[in-house]
Motif scaffolding. Structure first.
Motif, PDB file in Angstrom:
ATOM      1  N   UNK A 147       0.855  -1.177   0.000  1.00  0.00           N
ATOM      2  CA  UNK A 147       0.000   0.000   0.000  1.00  0.00           C
ATOM      3  C   UNK A 147       0.897   1.235   0.000  1.00  0.00           C
ATOM      4  N   UNK A 148       0.310   2.400  -0.196  1.00  0.00           N
ATOM      5  CA  UNK A 148       1.089   3.631  -0.158  1.00  0.00           C
ATOM      6  C   UNK A 148       1.706   3.846   1.218  1.00  0.00           C
ATOM      7  N   UNK A 149       0.977   3.487   2.270  1.00  0.00           N
ATOM      8  CA  UNK A 149       1.506   3.624   3.630  1.00  0.00           C
ATOM      9  C   UNK A 149       2.725   2.739   3.820  1.00  0.00           C
ATOM     10  N   UNK A 150       2.636   1.489   3.361  1.00  0.00           N
ATOM     11  CA  UNK A 150       3.751   0.548   3.501  1.00  0.00           C
ATOM     12  C   UNK A 150       4.939   1.014   2.674  1.00  0.00           C
ATOM     13  N   UNK A 151       4.677   1.508   1.470  1.00  0.00           N
ATOM     14  CA  UNK A 151       5.769   1.991   0.612  1.00  0.00           C
ATOM     15  C   UNK A 151       6.516   3.135   1.281  1.00  0.00           C
ATOM     16  N   UNK A 152       5.768   4.040   1.912  1.00  0.00           N
ATOM     17  CA  UNK A 152       6.406   5.178   2.584  1.00  0.00           C
ATOM     18  C   UNK A 152       7.274   4.702   3.742  1.00  0.00           C
ATOM     19  N   UNK A 153       6.799   3.722   4.512  1.00  0.00           N
ATOM     20  CA  UNK A 153       7.573   3.210   5.639  1.00  0.00           C
ATOM     21  C   UNK A 153       8.830   2.494   5.162  1.00  0.00           C
ATOM     22  N   UNK A 154       8.688   1.658   4.121  1.00  0.00           N
ATOM     23  CA  UNK A 154       9.841   0.932   3.600  1.00  0.00           C
ATOM     24  C   UNK A 154      10.864   1.894   3.000  1.00  0.00           C
ATOM     25  N   UNK A 155      10.391   2.941   2.337  1.00  0.00           N
ATOM     26  CA  UNK A 155      11.311   3.919   1.761  1.00  0.00           C
ATOM     27  C   UNK A 155      12.117   4.616   2.853  1.00  0.00           C
ATOM     28  N   UNK A 156      11.479   4.900   3.984  1.00  0.00           N
ATOM     29  CA  UNK A 156      12.194   5.522   5.099  1.00  0.00           C
ATOM     30  C   UNK A 156      13.201   4.552   5.704  1.00  0.00           C
ATOM     31  N   UNK A 157      12.843   3.264   5.740  1.00  0.00           N
ATOM     32  CA  UNK A 157      13.795   2.261   6.227  1.00  0.00           C
ATOM     33  C   UNK A 157      14.994   2.158   5.297  1.00  0.00           C
ATOM     34  N   UNK A 158      14.743   2.167   3.976  1.00  0.00           N
ATOM     35  CA  UNK A 158      15.837   2.148   2.999  1.00  0.00           C
ATOM     36  C   UNK A 158      16.748   3.354   3.210  1.00  0.00           C
ATOM     37  N   UNK A 159      16.149   4.514   3.452  1.00  0.00           N
ATOM     38  CA  UNK A 159      16.942   5.732   3.661  1.00  0.00           C
ATOM     39  C   UNK A 159      17.831   5.611   4.894  1.00  0.00           C
ATOM     40  N   UNK A 160      17.338   4.974   5.949  1.00  0.00           N
ATOM     41  CA  UNK A 160      18.152   4.775   7.158  1.00  0.00           C
ATOM     42  C   UNK A 160      19.344   3.877   6.850  1.00  0.00           C
ATOM     43  N   UNK A 161      19.113   2.793   6.123  1.00  0.00           N
ATOM     44  CA  UNK A 161      20.219   1.891   5.787  1.00  0.00           C
ATOM     45  C   UNK A 161      21.225   2.565   4.864  1.00  0.00           C
ATOM     46  N   UNK A 162      20.738   3.370   3.934  1.00  0.00           N
ATOM     47  CA  UNK A 162      21.653   4.088   3.054  1.00  0.00           C
ATOM     48  C   UNK A 162      22.433   5.153   3.812  1.00  0.00           C
ATOM     49  N   UNK A 163      21.834   5.708   4.847  1.00  0.00           N
ATOM     50  CA  UNK A 163      22.537   6.687   5.664  1.00  0.00           C
ATOM     51  C   UNK A 163      23.653   6.030   6.475  1.00  0.00           C
ATOM     52  N   UNK A 164      23.402   4.841   6.974  1.00  0.00           N
ATOM     53  CA  UNK A 164      24.326   4.198   7.896  1.00  0.00           C
ATOM     54  C   UNK A 164      25.289   3.225   7.222  1.00  0.00           C
ATOM     55  N   UNK A 165      24.937   2.715   6.044  1.00  0.00           N
ATOM     56  CA  UNK A 165      25.776   1.723   5.378  1.00  0.00           C
ATOM     57  C   UNK A 165      26.038   2.126   3.935  1.00  0.00           C
ATOM     58  N   UNK A 166      27.118   1.619   3.391  1.00  0.00           N
ATOM     59  CA  UNK A 166      27.389   1.783   1.972  1.00  0.00           C
ATOM     60  C   UNK A 166      26.390   0.944   1.176  1.00  0.00           C
TER      61      UNK A 166
END
Length: 485
Positions: A310-329
């Motif tokens: 859903x759009x809600x799930x996509x937004x949450x997963x995108x924020x999780x991806x952003x956290x991993x990209x911030x902390x890891x290569x």
């Protein structure tokens, strides 16, 4: 900076990048060469290459059609991966186009994908000026408004890595992020990533039949990711499959029960953390000098795009991806530049690696995602925790510890035996001292990696711990992994 308005994924638009690969494929193949659309070892549709159009002469309608239309005629229009499933002999068009791309110098940086590189959905996209990738603004949170020229994180990593490689000495070589010190070493490639493949669970052989359906065709359980030869399932009187089933397939009732349990948690949505974890978070926030709001809303939830989209799930997963990209290569495929991290979180298949059994757990504070972790269960025997990290502005406040406790609580309810994770060498002692993990000796590691498709990073140690039962909610006072593990 470029923006594009891409159609929704369901409309079946061919991206410009696909069109470039399309041309390369038809340069390589002979006129009237036979091609076949194959899914899970089953031949669904035949055709012949037409170099004049160019296109594929479809056997079902005797018309020359595009690869995407050929895929639709095979009954898989929603899949939208024609190059991976149309084969010329034993080679897919995707593999053929990649090999052609590597042999030719072709500029594709001016043409952008018609789908977001994170969530693979269409819409209003921000296009990178250095590569074909495009992104939703919400999928790549930006600290400032992008300027006239904008480069995505992957291009920035490549530039920074090349600059560091030219100017640094061997003595000053960067390592992975450890103990709160952010260190970059450029994007990881699949050469740095070991996804262990144990072969058939019944005969222990790793051979397989790719094109024709037969005894050596391999089927993978959609929960535990274990592989089985079709013939071995029949010989052991487990299941006699005449063709690969549509939809999910489970190797036994245990995996079916685990999937049902996790499906319920995914459907449940947000859940409050326990009182003890909430008290821990409040205490750590006070120690950091952060004023505790009169209402501190701390919740967690489990996400799986394959089970609930859903759009809600996509937004949450995108924020999780952003956290991993911030902390890891980034973890990228050296050939295609595809990123493994979004594939893991969106439960997709990438470079023959299946992440459908991967789940993402997120912790939210006042509806903001502050911590995320990926985990996967291999039945009720073993679970793994490949990635876990906390947003930079939210570190040191107990969030990582709370999310880890929630994940362990789920595993405890399922009566999972052991939890495994790959740990950087420098962080090994912290995991063992603070969180009860133990290192495996070489014999144990060899045995485990023969049985399970675990994710490992080269140079990382494989650690394990028994999953506590009943669920233990007592917490360690110090939390050295708030910055990401």
């Amino acid at each position: 900076m470029k923006f594009s308005a891409a159609v929704n994924k369901s409309q079946g638009k061919i991206t410009r990048k696909d069109q470039s690969l399309h041309k390369l494929v038809f340069q390589a193949l002979e006129h009237n060469a036979n091609v076949t659309y194959i899914v899970r070892g089953e031949k669904l549709l035949d055709g012949k290459i037409d170099k004049d159009t160019p296109g594929i002469m479809c056997s079902c309608c005797n018309n020359v059609v595009s690869p995407s239309t050929f895929e639709a005629h095979a009954g898989w229009a929603s899949r939208r991966k024609p190059y991976r499933h149309i084969f010329a002999g034993e080679v897919s068009l995707h593999e053929l186009s990649i090999s052609m791309l590597k042999k030719q110098t072709i500029s594709v940086s001016t043409d952008s994908d018609g789908r977001c590189s994170i969530c693979e959905q269409g819409g209003h996209l921000l296009c990178c000026d250095g590569c074909p990738r495009a992104f939703h603004l919400e999928c790549v949170p930006l600290e400032t408004e992008p300027g006239r020229i904008w480069y995505c994180k992957y291009c920035c990593h490549n530039v920074n890595h090349n600059e560091k490689r030219e100017g640094r000495s061997a003595k000053g070589r960067a390592t992975r992020r450890v103990s709160g010190k952010r260190a970059r070493r450029g994007p990881l490639t699949v050469n740095d990533l070991d996804i262990v493949d144990g072969g058939c669970q019944l005969c222990r052989e790793d051979d397989f039949e790719l094109v024709d359906f037969g005894p050596r065709t391999v089927i993978i359980c959609d929960q535990c990711n274990k592989e089985f030869h079709i013939g071995c399932l029949k010989d052991h009187k487990i299941e006699n499959l005449e063709k690969l089933p549509e939809g999910d397939w489970f190797c036994g009732s245990e995996c079916l029960q685990v999937r049902a349990f996790l499906q319920n948690l995914v459907n449940r949505g947000d859940a409050p953390v326990s009182d003890s974890l909430l008290s821990l978070i409040k205490k750590k926030r006070e120690q950091k000098g952060v004023e505790t709001d009169s209402v501190l809303d701390v919740k967690w939830r489990i996400l799986n795009w394959k089970l609930l989209a859903s759009e809600e799930i996509r937004a949450l997963l995108s924020k999780a991806v952003a956290i991993f990209h911030e902390q890891f290569d980034p973890i990228v495929d050296a050939e295609t530049g595809a990123d493994f991290i979004p594939s893991m979180l969106y439960a997709r298949t990438l470079k023959d690696q299946y992440f459908g059994g991967m789940y993402c757990a997120v912790l939210t504070v006042n509806q903001k995602v502050v911590c995320a972790g990926t985990f996967r269960l291999f039945g009720r025997e073993v679970a793994e925790l490949p990635l876990v990290a906390t947003h930079g502005a939210s570190q040191g406040k107990g969030y990582f510890q709370a999310l880890l406790a929630c994940i362990q609580g789920v595993l405890g309810e399922l009566r999972v035996g052991r939890l495994f994770l790959p740990a950087a060498h420098e962080a090994k002692s912290l995991w063992t001292r603070k969180y009860g993990f133990m290192a495996l000796d070489q014999d144990e590691m060899n045995f485990i990696t023969r049985l399970y498709r675990l994710m490992m990073f080269k140079g990382a140690a494989l650690l394990q711990k028994p999953v506590p039962r009943p669920v233990i909610t007592e917490c360690v006072e110090e939390d050295p992994f708030e910055e990401g593990a």
